[in-house]
Every structure is written in structure tokens, then in C-alpha cells.
Design an enzyme around this catalytic site. Structure first.
Site, mmCIF file in Angstrom:
data_model
loop_
_atom_site.group_PDB
_atom_site.id
_atom_site.type_symbol
_atom_site.label_atom_id
_atom_site.label_comp_id
_atom_site.label_asym_id
_atom_site.label_seq_id
_atom_site.Cartn_x
_atom_site.Cartn_y
_atom_site.Cartn_z
ATOM 1 N N TRP A 99 0.835 -1.207 0.000
ATOM 2 C CA TRP A 99 0.000 0.000 0.000
ATOM 3 C C TRP A 99 0.859 1.242 0.000
ATOM 4 O O TRP A 99 0.573 2.215 -0.706
ATOM 5 C CB TRP A 99 -0.973 0.002 1.183
ATOM 6 C CG TRP A 99 -1.969 -1.114 1.091
ATOM 7 C CD1 TRP A 99 -2.118 -2.157 1.962
ATOM 8 C CD2 TRP A 99 -2.954 -1.312 0.065
ATOM 9 N NE1 TRP A 99 -3.118 -2.990 1.531
ATOM 10 C CE2 TRP A 99 -3.654 -2.495 0.373
ATOM 11 C CE3 TRP A 99 -3.300 -0.604 -1.093
ATOM 12 C CZ2 TRP A 99 -4.687 -2.990 -0.428
ATOM 13 C CZ3 TRP A 99 -4.339 -1.101 -1.888
ATOM 14 C CH2 TRP A 99 -5.009 -2.272 -1.554
ATOM 15 N N ASP A 166 -1.621 6.657 6.601
ATOM 16 C CA ASP A 166 -2.646 5.724 6.148
ATOM 17 C C ASP A 166 -2.953 4.813 7.333
ATOM 18 O O ASP A 166 -2.118 4.014 7.743
ATOM 19 C CB ASP A 166 -2.106 4.933 4.952
ATOM 20 C CG ASP A 166 -3.084 3.863 4.443
ATOM 21 O OD1 ASP A 166 -4.124 3.644 5.091
ATOM 22 O OD2 ASP A 166 -2.785 3.254 3.401
ATOM 23 N N LYS A 190 -12.075 -1.821 6.724
ATOM 24 C CA LYS A 190 -11.283 -2.706 7.572
ATOM 25 C C LYS A 190 -11.786 -2.695 9.019
ATOM 26 O O LYS A 190 -11.736 -3.690 9.703
ATOM 27 C CB LYS A 190 -9.798 -2.302 7.551
ATOM 28 C CG LYS A 190 -9.202 -2.112 6.158
ATOM 29 C CD LYS A 190 -8.864 -3.411 5.454
ATOM 30 C CE LYS A 190 -8.647 -3.273 3.965
ATOM 31 N NZ LYS A 190 -7.601 -2.366 3.539
#
Ligand SMILES: *Cc1c(COP(=O)(O)O)cnc(C)c1O
Length: 357
Positions: A99, A166, A190
Site C-alpha cells: 500500500w 494511512d 477494515k
């Protein structure tokens, strides 16, 4: 048979979130209409958006001067919006996995990107902590929890330039000091809501410092000035997020979540470390994620990988297969996952060992 949901994302949500959202899809706020067919400008929905933003601030103890936004496009659009809004010439990124790499790729389209450190050479199995941050970079970007590799930084770091994080897969899993960050963001799917929104916590006085034209929809100010209602927001995910936030508050907030998450993770890591058939992929204890726990078959037992997965599946475990770039197994132990699911998985691992070893 009871299913134990270890999916990495989209992933387990509190039962309340699912039930209340299902109810509102049929009849929202006693209006006799579905949440999906009413104006987002109705007073009923405006109240949902306002409460979601204020509970978000309350639960994370967000100081004045920050706004909470719910935006479309997932965390992946944020990879581009961040340099668009914050990067004049140069930015710094910590490379802790897939990511982070996607975020780096987008930033490179805007100028110079300094990779301050990387754990790539070890397939991202540790969290780099010893690095220098260029003082002239516009910001440092980090990924606090690496969903794929199971590494996490468990504290808020101090840097001299604006810090952007993030937190897709660890938001609300522990208390954080928001004042150390200029922006925090993540995909909702998530730990918060169904996919369809990204949450953004942004420090307002850090905006408006780049020269370029920013398209209206990609400018954080557009959304901040309109309370995330510039255009039609994804109403169902926002409603679901509010249900999760209420659940979090009722459970005792992020302090209580953190205690539970530490407790759940300790049970599973203990089994991974003591069961001779398995071994963890993140050796350094302080780098081990509380949210995504990764392990593989120990040496000599590699040929049992598929058999263990099938065995676990037959016992009701869902989503335990590791990401293809790490292999083995991954159990995501997000806030909504009860300890009994972790215990059921541990029993599976013990039973399998008794059958095979
Ligand atoms: C899942 C994930 C993303 C991507 O989220 P999308 O909403 O699918 O774009 C980004 N960063 C991290 C850490 C993730 O776990």
C-alpha cells in the site's frame, strides 16, 4: 456452524452495525422510506452525517482545527489527493509494503519523492524505525499498519515536518494523538463500515499551501467547507459508520478496544510461537500487528499448508489464507472480532498439530 470471520477487508463489522443498517435500508428513521431513497439533504440524513463526524472526533479526541470527512474513492484515491493538496516539490515516504508503494507511485507524479527507509529487502517483515526525514520535504507519509505483511507501528512518531498516515486497517484500534498528524486517512472497510467511503481527518490550516489548480472534487477544502456534503455522499456506508462509532463508544472507546486487541493478539501469537507446526513471519515482537496476524507452516511441515487451511475451513474459520505475496496464513483480528473466534482458531491449530505432528 458458527463462522469465524478473519477476512482482511472487507471484514467483520459489529452485529449492531449490520442489523441497524439493514433496518434503515428498509425503513430509515421512521420515515417509511429506505435510507437509499431519501434526500441526503433531509434533516434525518443530515443528522446522521453530523453525529458521525462528532462521534469520530469524540472517540479519537480530535483537537479543534481538524475536520472529519467521508469521501468516495477509497484509500486509493487518497494516495493521489494527498500529493495534490500537500506536495509542492518534494515529499518523503516510508516504504513498509504494497500500500505504501501505491501511495509512492502517485506522489511521484507530482515531483521528487524521497523514500526515507524501506523493509522491502526482507519482504516487509519488519517496521523500519531508524531513518532521517528531509527537512525540506512537504510531508512524511507513513502506513501505520501493514495489512498484508502484519507489521504495525504502535505509537505516534515525532517528526519535524507534517506527518500524514494511512490508518486504513488500524483506525480505532488504539488511542492516537491526532495532534501529531496533519492528515490521517483510510478506507472504511477494515474497521469501520462497508466499502464505499474513505475517512479523512485533516488539519485545516495545513491546506491551501500548494500553487497548482486542484480539481474541485479533489480539493479537501471543498468537502471540509460543506461538511462532506458538497455532492451526494455514500449514504449507506456513512450510516453504517455511525453505527460502528456508537458501538465503539458503548464498548468503552479506543482504550477498551486497545486492551481487547492486545489480549486477542497475545493469544494467537502465543500459539504461533509455541505450536511446533507453525511459525510467525514477523520476528520482531514490537513490530507485530494487533490487527493482521501472519504465520506460515514451520520448517518440515510446509506440505501441510493446504491441508491446514481445509481443516480450519471445515471448523468454520473464514478468510485465514495469507496474502499471495506472503503466503501461509493471516488472521485479521479487527475490533469487531470477538476473542472466542481467536480461541476457536487456536483450538484448530492445536487439534491439527495433535493429528499430524
Ligand atoms: C485496504 C488498504 C488500502 C486500500 O483501500 P481501498 O479503500 O480499497 O482503496 C490502503 N491502505 C491500507 C493500509 C489498506 O489496508
Amino acid at each position: 456452524m458458527k463462522k469465524h470471520n478473519f477476512y482482511a477487508g472487507p471484514s467483520i463489522l459489529p452485529e449492531d452495525t449490520i442489523k441497524n443498517t439493514a433496518d434503515a435500508i428498509i425503513d430509515f428513521a421512521g420515515m417509511g422510506l429506505s435510507l437509499m431513497e431519501i434526500s441526503h439533504r433531509s434533516k434525518e440524513f443530515v443528522a446522521v452525517m453530523d453525529e458521525a463526524q462528532s462521534l469520530f472526533k469524540e472517540l479519537l479526541n480530535i483537537p479543534d482545527g481538524y475536520e472529519v470527512l467521508f469521501l468516495g474513492g477509497g484509500a486509493s484515491l487518497q494516495f493521489a489527493m494527498i500529493p495534490y493538496n500537500f506536495m509542492q516539490t518534494k515529499s518523503a515516504y516510508l516504504n513498509t509494503g504494497a500500500w505504501a508503494n501505491k501511495a509512492i507511485k502517485e506522489a511521484k507524479g507530482f515531483g521528487e519523492v524521497v523514500e526515507v527507509a524501506s523493509s522491502k529487502e526482507a519482504n516487509y517483515n519488519y517496521y523500519p524505525k531508524d531513518f532521517e526525514v528531509p527537512k525540506d520535504a512537504d510531508y512524511l507519509h507513513i502506513t501505520t499498519n501493514n495489512t498484508i505483511y502484519g507489521t504495525e507501528i504502535h505509537h505516534d512518531i515525532d517528526v519535524d515536518i507534517p506527518l500524514i498516515a494511512d490508518m486504513s486497517s488500524d483506525i480505532f484500534s488504539r488511542p492516537i494523538d491526532v495532534s501529531k498528524y496533519t492528515l490521517i486517512y483510510g478506507g472504511a472497510q477494515k474497521n469501520l463500515a462497508p466499502s464505499g467511503i474513505a475517512f479523512v481527518i485533516v488539519k485545516m490550516d495545513a491546506l491551501g499551501k500548494v500553487d497548482r489548480y486542484i480539481p474541485t472534487m479533489l480539493d479537501y477544502r471543498t468537502h471540509a467547507e460543506k461538511g462532506s456534503m458538497f455532492n451526494t455522499p455514500p449514504v449507506v456506508p456513512v450510516y453504517a459508520a455511525l453505527q460502528t462509532l456508537k458501538w465503539l463508544k458503548a464498548q468503552g472507546g479506543v482504550e477498551a478496544m486497545y486492551k481487547r486487541n492486545v489480549d486477542k493478539a497475545a493469544v494467537l501469537y502465543h500459539e504461533i510461537d509455541t505450536n511446533s507446526m507453525f511459525k510467525g513471519t514477523v520476528a520482531n515482537e514490537e513490530d507485530r500487528s494487533l490487527m493482521n496476524i501472519c504465520w506460515v507452516m514451520a520448517e518440515g511441515y510446509e506440505h501441510y499448508e493446504k491441508e491446514f487451511l481445509d481443516f480450519a475451513t471445515s471448523k468454520g474459520m473464514v478468510g485465514v489464507k495469507g496474502h499471495r505475496s506472503v503466503g501461509g496464513f493471516r488472521a485479521s483480528t479487527y475490533n469487531a472480532l470477538p476473542k472466542e473466534s481467536v480461541e476457536a482458531l487456536v483450538s484448530c491449530m492445536q487439534e491439527f498439530k495433535n493429528l499430524k505432528a
